[in-house]
Motif scaffolding. Structure first.
Motif, PDB file in Angstrom:
ATOM      1  N   CYS A 303     105.710  47.604   7.054  1.00  0.00           N
ATOM      2  CA  CYS A 303     105.655  46.452   7.970  1.00  0.00           C
ATOM      3  C   CYS A 303     106.813  46.531   8.973  1.00  0.00           C
ATOM      4  O   CYS A 303     107.987  46.494   8.582  1.00  0.00           O
ATOM      5  N   CYS A 347     104.544  38.141  12.488  1.00  0.00           N
ATOM      6  CA  CYS A 347     103.520  39.191  12.365  1.00  0.00           C
ATOM      7  C   CYS A 347     102.933  39.524  13.735  1.00  0.00           C
ATOM      8  O   CYS A 347     102.541  38.629  14.480  1.00  0.00           O
ATOM      9  N   ILE A 348     102.881  40.824  14.053  1.00  0.00           N
ATOM     10  CA  ILE A 348     102.326  41.245  15.348  1.00  0.00           C
ATOM     11  C   ILE A 348     100.879  41.734  15.212  1.00  0.00           C
ATOM     12  O   ILE A 348     100.300  42.246  16.151  1.00  0.00           O
ATOM     13  N   GLY A 349     100.339  41.624  13.996  1.00  0.00           N
ATOM     14  CA  GLY A 349      98.924  41.939  13.811  1.00  0.00           C
ATOM     15  C   GLY A 349      98.592  43.418  13.841  1.00  0.00           C
ATOM     16  O   GLY A 349      97.453  43.796  14.134  1.00  0.00           O
ATOM     17  N   CYS A 350      99.545  44.287  13.513  1.00  0.00           N
ATOM     18  CA  CYS A 350      99.277  45.734  13.603  1.00  0.00           C
ATOM     19  C   CYS A 350      98.285  46.211  12.528  1.00  0.00           C
ATOM     20  O   CYS A 350      97.651  47.246  12.681  1.00  0.00           O
ATOM     21  N   GLY A 351      98.182  45.497  11.413  1.00  0.00           N
ATOM     22  CA  GLY A 351      97.188  45.818  10.391  1.00  0.00           C
ATOM     23  C   GLY A 351      97.601  46.863   9.371  1.00  0.00           C
ATOM     24  O   GLY A 351      96.824  47.197   8.472  1.00  0.00           O
ATOM     25  N   CYS A 353      99.602  46.639   6.899  1.00  0.00           N
ATOM     26  CA  CYS A 353      99.627  46.034   5.555  1.00  0.00           C
ATOM     27  C   CYS A 353      98.228  46.000   4.948  1.00  0.00           C
ATOM     28  O   CYS A 353      98.059  46.290   3.764  1.00  0.00           O
ATOM     29  N   ARG A 364      96.623  39.355   7.531  1.00  0.00           N
ATOM     30  CA  ARG A 364      97.015  38.739   8.804  1.00  0.00           C
ATOM     31  C   ARG A 364      96.520  37.303   8.901  1.00  0.00           C
ATOM     32  O   ARG A 364      97.232  36.416   9.352  1.00  0.00           O
ATOM     33  N   LEU A 367      98.646  35.183   6.653  1.00  0.00           N
ATOM     34  CA  LEU A 367      99.991  34.941   7.191  1.00  0.00           C
ATOM     35  C   LEU A 367      99.976  33.838   8.244  1.00  0.00           C
ATOM     36  O   LEU A 367     100.940  33.072   8.379  1.00  0.00           O
TER      37      LEU A 367
HETATM   38  S1  SF4 Z   1      99.989  43.088  10.447  1.00  0.00           S
HETATM   39 FE1  SF4 Z   1     100.999  43.402   8.458  1.00  0.00          FE
HETATM   40  S2  SF4 Z   1     102.296  45.222   8.746  1.00  0.00           S
HETATM   41 FE2  SF4 Z   1     101.762  44.469  10.803  1.00  0.00          FE
HETATM   42  S3  SF4 Z   1     103.430  43.065  11.365  1.00  0.00           S
HETATM   43 FE3  SF4 Z   1     101.841  41.816  10.423  1.00  0.00          FE
HETATM   44  S4  SF4 Z   1     102.442  41.694   8.289  1.00  0.00           S
HETATM   45 FE4  SF4 Z   1     103.593  43.413   9.143  1.00  0.00          FE
END
Ligand code: SF4
Ligand code: SF4
Length: 383
Positions: A303, A347-351, A353, A364, A367
């Motif tokens: 993350c 969270c930037i939503g990169c996925g 995790c 996501r 969160l």
């Molecule tokens: S999508 Fe998951 S890995 Fe990416 S920033 Fe959000 S919590 Fe972290």
């Protein structure tokens, strides 16, 4: 396969630490005391992995177990990190380093770790199954298996293609996941039985969830059996399934260790009345659980915002189960944001995790729920 270690093994994914915000701050004295008592009670199986405790878990097991006991006193299992290897050479390097980190010449049990759709193609491309079979032929692995977190359809495909080389399977089996659509414990176990693969159970308490039940559910169990802990019901459910020869559970306290080892010392499967109670308990859990996280921590490794995802989900679940929200809000601030971790709302939503989550949770989305619940209550300086 005959029962070993009285049917119960020490899971080393969540060993005691001194600082909950740092998985590498092992409480070595406590770990040694737990391992000593476990062995003294006649239990001998320990399960670790390359990736546990931020890649230091094997070192802690060496210090508490293999440095202090003769090789014949225990069985040790570790696992090839399927997410981490990049090619056949790196597989070999990781494997040799594991033997060294664990302080052993061979593994009693060795598993391809966390098999699922996200790593299966890579395993085929670099022949991870063939690599592990080769290590077994060299005498560095006694029993070869695979821990699996995916659909029964994928499990069957793998068993058809590679099953001959596998001595056993490690599956997530607990009563809450028995019919759960993303885990499908029952169908995976039926497949293992059909293909003649003995089973080790992981997550019998679903990351501790089944040891800390909603009060209404616990009351049902206590009314039937006042002295039995909720964890003992979960262990007996898992160990009583056909084809299961070992159940794993992590333990952080002597009380947990005494309770679990007592359960297996005097093991009896659940009877029909108890199974009826379990079905009612599942109904209550499903109605009370907001996020079905097992706190394995796999999602946190990559993350970019350092969000302690399982900790936030645990807080969220506890706030959704109770009306007293103040303490959870305070814990969220003190042990997470104040300790230098990202907020749920960061969270930037990169996925990344979600690709790592063995429970296939929509992290996501959850969160966002956590952020809605907690981030608004933070002091202005933390927002
Ligand atoms: S999508 Fe998951 S890995 Fe990416 S920033 Fe959000 S919590 Fe972290
Ligand atoms: S969100 Fe998934 S990967 Fe992360 S701790 Fe929970 S179950 Fe494990």
């Amino acid at each position: 396969m005959e029962r070993i270690s009285k049917g119960f093994g020490f899971g080393c994914m969540r060993l005691p630490v001194l600082d909950e915000s740092n998985l590498k701050t092992f409480d070595h004295a406590k770990i040694e005391a737990l391992f000593d008592e476990f062995l003294r009670r006649g239990f001998t199986y320990f399960d670790t992995a390359y990736t546990y405790h931020g890649y230091d878990g094997e070192l802690a097991v060496k210090k508490a177990l293999t440095d202090r006991y003769p090789r014949s006193a225990y069985q040790l299992a570790s696992k090839l990190p399927l997410r981490d290897f990049t090619d056949r050479d790196s597989m070999a390097q990781i494997f040799e380093s594991q033997l060294e980190r664990c302080g052993v010449d061979y593994f009693d049990y060795y598993l391809l770790h966390n098999m699922g759709h996200n790593v299966y193609a890579k395993c085929c491309k670099y022949d991870a199954f063939g690599f592990a079979r080769q290590k077994k032929a060299e005498g560095k692995i006694r029993m070869l298996g695979m821990s699996f977190h995916d659909t029964p359809e994928l499990l069957e495909e793998i068993l058809q293609k590679y099953g001959d080389g596998l001595d056993f399977l490690q599956l997530q089996i607990n009563y809450a996941d028995w019919e759960h659509p993303t885990v499908q414990s029952r169908r995976c176990l039926e497949l293992a039985n059909r293909y003649g693969k003995p089973v080790i159970v992981m997550e019998p308490c679903k990351g501790g969830t089944l040891a800390n039940l909603p009060l209404e559910a616990e009351a049902l169990m206590k009314a039937y059996s006042p002295d039995a802990s909720p964890a003992s019901w979960a262990m007996r459910f898992a160990a009583g399934q056909p084809g299961v020869f070992l159940v794993l559970s992590g333990m952080n306290s002597m009380a947990q260790l005494y309770d679990n080892t007592d359960t297996f010392e005097h093991f009896t499967p659940l009877n029909d009345d108890e199974m009826a109670i379990i079905r009612e308990v599942v109904r209550i859990i499903d109605a009370n659980t907001a996020v079905a996280c097992t706190a394995c921590g796999y999602c946190t490794h990559d993350c970019p915002k350092r969000i302690p995802i399982p900790r936030y989900f645990s807080l969220y679940n506890s706030i959704m189960r109770t009306t007293g929200s103040f303490s959870s809000q305070a814990v969220y601030y003190r042990n997470t944001v104040l300790a230098g971790f990202g907020k749920a709302g960061d969270c930037i939503g990169c996925g990344r995790c979600e690709r790592a989550c063995p429970q296939h949770l929509p992290i996501r989305m959850h969160l966002k729920q956590v952020a809605d619940k907690f981030d608004g209550g933070l002091p202005k300086t933390a927002k």
